[in-house]
Design a protein around this motif. Structure first.
Motif, PDB file in Angstrom:
ATOM      1  N   MET A 101       0.827  -1.209   0.000  1.00  0.00           N
ATOM      2  CA  MET A 101       0.000   0.000   0.000  1.00  0.00           C
ATOM      3  C   MET A 101       0.861   1.259   0.000  1.00  0.00           C
ATOM      4  O   MET A 101       0.536   2.249  -0.662  1.00  0.00           O
ATOM      5  CB  MET A 101      -0.948  -0.019   1.213  1.00  0.00           C
ATOM      6  CG  MET A 101      -2.131  -0.943   1.030  1.00  0.00           C
ATOM      7  SD  MET A 101      -3.336  -0.860   2.387  1.00  0.00           S
ATOM      8  CE  MET A 101      -2.697  -2.123   3.470  1.00  0.00           C
ATOM      9  N   ILE A 102       1.952   1.218   0.746  1.00  0.00           N
ATOM     10  CA  ILE A 102       2.868   2.376   0.774  1.00  0.00           C
ATOM     11  C   ILE A 102       3.481   2.579  -0.609  1.00  0.00           C
ATOM     12  O   ILE A 102       3.551   3.698  -1.118  1.00  0.00           O
ATOM     13  CB  ILE A 102       3.972   2.171   1.832  1.00  0.00           C
ATOM     14  CG1 ILE A 102       3.371   2.175   3.242  1.00  0.00           C
ATOM     15  CG2 ILE A 102       5.034   3.276   1.728  1.00  0.00           C
ATOM     16  CD1 ILE A 102       4.322   1.691   4.325  1.00  0.00           C
ATOM     17  N   LEU A 124       1.602   5.304  13.970  1.00  0.00           N
ATOM     18  CA  LEU A 124       1.360   3.918  14.370  1.00  0.00           C
ATOM     19  C   LEU A 124       2.577   3.032  14.115  1.00  0.00           C
ATOM     20  O   LEU A 124       2.838   2.095  14.869  1.00  0.00           O
ATOM     21  CB  LEU A 124       0.139   3.371  13.629  1.00  0.00           C
ATOM     22  CG  LEU A 124      -1.195   4.021  14.008  1.00  0.00           C
ATOM     23  CD1 LEU A 124      -2.335   3.443  13.180  1.00  0.00           C
ATOM     24  CD2 LEU A 124      -1.493   3.844  15.500  1.00  0.00           C
ATOM     25  N   ALA A 125       3.326   3.319  13.058  1.00  0.00           N
ATOM     26  CA  ALA A 125       4.536   2.536  12.792  1.00  0.00           C
ATOM     27  C   ALA A 125       5.547   2.705  13.918  1.00  0.00           C
ATOM     28  O   ALA A 125       6.246   1.755  14.292  1.00  0.00           O
ATOM     29  CB  ALA A 125       5.155   2.949  11.456  1.00  0.00           C
ATOM     30  N   LEU A 133       9.099   0.124   8.315  1.00  0.00           N
ATOM     31  CA  LEU A 133       7.936   0.812   7.759  1.00  0.00           C
ATOM     32  C   LEU A 133       8.040   2.319   7.969  1.00  0.00           C
ATOM     33  O   LEU A 133       7.579   3.092   7.126  1.00  0.00           O
ATOM     34  CB  LEU A 133       6.647   0.278   8.402  1.00  0.00           C
ATOM     35  CG  LEU A 133       6.196  -1.112   7.972  1.00  0.00           C
ATOM     36  CD1 LEU A 133       4.858  -1.462   8.610  1.00  0.00           C
ATOM     37  CD2 LEU A 133       6.110  -1.224   6.457  1.00  0.00           C
ATOM     38  N   VAL A 134       8.633   2.735   9.073  1.00  0.00           N
ATOM     39  CA  VAL A 134       8.853   4.163   9.306  1.00  0.00           C
ATOM     40  C   VAL A 134       9.681   4.748   8.160  1.00  0.00           C
ATOM     41  O   VAL A 134       9.350   5.797   7.595  1.00  0.00           O
ATOM     42  CB  VAL A 134       9.564   4.408  10.658  1.00  0.00           C
ATOM     43  CG1 VAL A 134       9.997   5.867  10.781  1.00  0.00           C
ATOM     44  CG2 VAL A 134       8.635   4.047  11.819  1.00  0.00           C
ATOM     45  N   ALA A 135      10.750   4.044   7.788  1.00  0.00           N
ATOM     46  CA  ALA A 135      11.616   4.513   6.702  1.00  0.00           C
ATOM     47  C   ALA A 135      10.863   4.552   5.375  1.00  0.00           C
ATOM     48  O   ALA A 135      10.983   5.514   4.603  1.00  0.00           O
ATOM     49  CB  ALA A 135      12.845   3.617   6.594  1.00  0.00           C
ATOM     50  N   ARG A 136      10.071   3.515   5.093  1.00  0.00           N
ATOM     51  CA  ARG A 136       9.333   3.471   3.833  1.00  0.00           C
ATOM     52  C   ARG A 136       8.278   4.573   3.773  1.00  0.00           C
ATOM     53  O   ARG A 136       8.066   5.188   2.717  1.00  0.00           O
ATOM     54  CB  ARG A 136       8.675   2.096   3.674  1.00  0.00           C
ATOM     55  CG  ARG A 136       9.692   1.008   3.318  1.00  0.00           C
ATOM     56  CD  ARG A 136       9.077  -0.367   3.314  1.00  0.00           C
ATOM     57  NE  ARG A 136      10.057  -1.355   2.872  1.00  0.00           N
ATOM     58  CZ  ARG A 136       9.977  -2.652   3.144  1.00  0.00           C
ATOM     59  NH1 ARG A 136       8.965  -3.122   3.849  1.00  0.00           N
ATOM     60  NH2 ARG A 136      10.910  -3.486   2.697  1.00  0.00           N
ATOM     61  N   LEU A 138       8.369   7.508   5.296  1.00  0.00           N
ATOM     62  CA  LEU A 138       9.041   8.794   5.121  1.00  0.00           C
ATOM     63  C   LEU A 138       9.503   8.977   3.675  1.00  0.00           C
ATOM     64  O   LEU A 138       9.332  10.057   3.092  1.00  0.00           O
ATOM     65  CB  LEU A 138      10.228   8.908   6.078  1.00  0.00           C
ATOM     66  CG  LEU A 138       9.887   9.090   7.559  1.00  0.00           C
ATOM     67  CD1 LEU A 138      11.143   8.954   8.409  1.00  0.00           C
ATOM     68  CD2 LEU A 138       9.227  10.444   7.797  1.00  0.00           C
ATOM     69  N   ARG A 139      10.071   7.932   3.105  1.00  0.00           N
ATOM     70  CA  ARG A 139      10.551   8.030   1.721  1.00  0.00           C
ATOM     71  C   ARG A 139       9.388   8.182   0.734  1.00  0.00           C
ATOM     72  O   ARG A 139       9.551   8.781  -0.328  1.00  0.00           O
ATOM     73  CB  ARG A 139      11.385   6.798   1.367  1.00  0.00           C
ATOM     74  CG  ARG A 139      12.699   6.694   2.142  1.00  0.00           C
ATOM     75  CD  ARG A 139      13.606   5.622   1.566  1.00  0.00           C
ATOM     76  NE  ARG A 139      14.824   5.494   2.353  1.00  0.00           N
ATOM     77  CZ  ARG A 139      15.073   4.508   3.211  1.00  0.00           C
ATOM     78  NH1 ARG A 139      14.169   3.548   3.392  1.00  0.00           N
ATOM     79  NH2 ARG A 139      16.203   4.464   3.888  1.00  0.00           N
ATOM     80  N   ALA A 140       8.217   7.660   1.106  1.00  0.00           N
ATOM     81  CA  ALA A 140       7.055   7.748   0.220  1.00  0.00           C
ATOM     82  C   ALA A 140       6.334   9.085   0.350  1.00  0.00           C
ATOM     83  O   ALA A 140       5.425   9.373  -0.434  1.00  0.00           O
ATOM     84  CB  ALA A 140       6.089   6.605   0.514  1.00  0.00           C
ATOM     85  N   GLY A 141       6.712   9.872   1.360  1.00  0.00           N
ATOM     86  CA  GLY A 141       6.130  11.207   1.476  1.00  0.00           C
ATOM     87  C   GLY A 141       5.270  11.457   2.689  1.00  0.00           C
ATOM     88  O   GLY A 141       4.555  12.469   2.747  1.00  0.00           O
TER      89      GLY A 141
END
Length: 317
Positions: A101-102, A124-125, A133-136, A138-141
């Motif tokens: 989904m991310i 929530l992450a 998931l925190v990194a993903r 942030l990178r996704a916006g």
């Protein structure tokens, strides 16, 4: 090796003073809840969510046209807590679904959807201690500056939980222009991230926040206490020593005119009192006039005079 890599096998900061055996991680300051749907679903409901995620079509990849998946239910449906399927996938550690989904939502406002507690998927992450998931996110916006209904950013939550891994990802992955604002941001209790880490005795986080540029002498908004004042309130000698070593201003006054040394009066930790006495300016060692013994005597005298006046009125009556 950066901080995240160093902490991958131990994601929580256990270098904290004042452990509470009932909680195991850090000093409990309040009973506030950080979770949204984390505890809201029963076991059978968890299975239902898993089945629904399985049903939802996530066959598209991030490289395929976004338009093909824009109408999917997982983007629009929310439950009674305001959680989207992405919120729920993070809560229930359905990492594969959350990752898909991310990936399909890079740059999409969907990533910043807030539930009824104003928590984004990023909040929530961090709550669920999922730094990958925190990194993903942030990178996704995903916007790290958004706050929940208590004014907490995701970084506030990492500092409360003592999660070194999530803290590291948040401070290293978010855009550099965000970091100064995140360090200054205060929640609705008036605490910035340094105050939160200090309140919970996470020494490693305190040290890292200072090295990242957090103002060691910043005053919380309610009473004007610095992290040093909070350390004295908590009787945390190790934290006092760390802050002193890092150059905290021991003469900084609260809004009521108190130095950190003043807060040692009536406390049991004589080591803290002695340490701060030696550092505090001599003209700031005495309690402010309003807190002195003389003022207490004057207050008692004033109360006695008032009692006499009322006694006269009663007699005349």
């Amino acid at each position: 090796m950066d901080l995240y890599q160093a902490q991958r096998c131990g994601q929580v900061d256990y270098n904290a003073e004042g452990r509470d055996s009932k909680v195991g991680k850090g000093l409990v300051i309040s009973d506030e809840r950080f979770d949204s749907g984390v505890d809201s679903l029963k076991e059978d409901e968890c299975k239902s969510v898993a089945a629904e995620l399985e049903r939802v079509s996530l066959s598209a990849t991030a490289s395929e046209p976004r338009a093909a998946s824009c109408g999917e239910a997982w983007r629009t449906e929310i439950n009674e807590d305001g959680d989207t399927y992405l919120h729920l996938a993070i809560i229930h550690e359905a990492t594969e679904y959350a990752t898909k989904m991310i990936g399909l939502s890079t740059g999409d406002p969907f990533l910043n959807t807030q539930n009824y507690q104003r928590q984004t998927p990023l909040h929530l992450a961090v709550i669920m201690d999922q730094p990958v998931l925190v990194a993903r996110l942030l990178r996704a916006g995903c916007d790290p500056q958004l706050v929940d209904d208590e004014g907490n950013t995701a970084l506030h939550i990492a500092c409360k939980k003592g999660s070194l891994a999530c803290f590291s990802v948040l401070t290293q992955t978010c855009h550099s222009s965000y970091l100064p604002a995140l360090l200054k941001s205060t929640n609705y209790s008036g605490h910035n991230c340094l105050h939160v880490a200090s309140l919970h005795g996470f020494l490693s986080l305190v040290e890292n926040l200072i090295s990242l540029g957090a103002d060691i002498n910043a005053q919380e908004k309610c009473n004007g206490r610095t992290s040093l004042h909070l350390a004295v309130d908590l009787q945390n000698l190790n934290l006092v020593e760390l802050l002193v070593t890092k150059g905290t201003d021991v003469n900084r006054l609260t809004y009521g005119g108190h130095t950190a040394y003043h807060l040692t009066y009536g406390r049991n930790n004589n080591a803290i009192q002695k340490r701060l006495y030696d550092l505090t300016s001599p003209d700031l060692r005495e309690l402010p006039e309003s807190e002195s013994e003389d003022s207490e005597v004057e207050e008692e005298d004033s109360q006695s005079e008032d009692d006499m006046i009322y006694d006269d009125i009663q007699l005349m009556g």
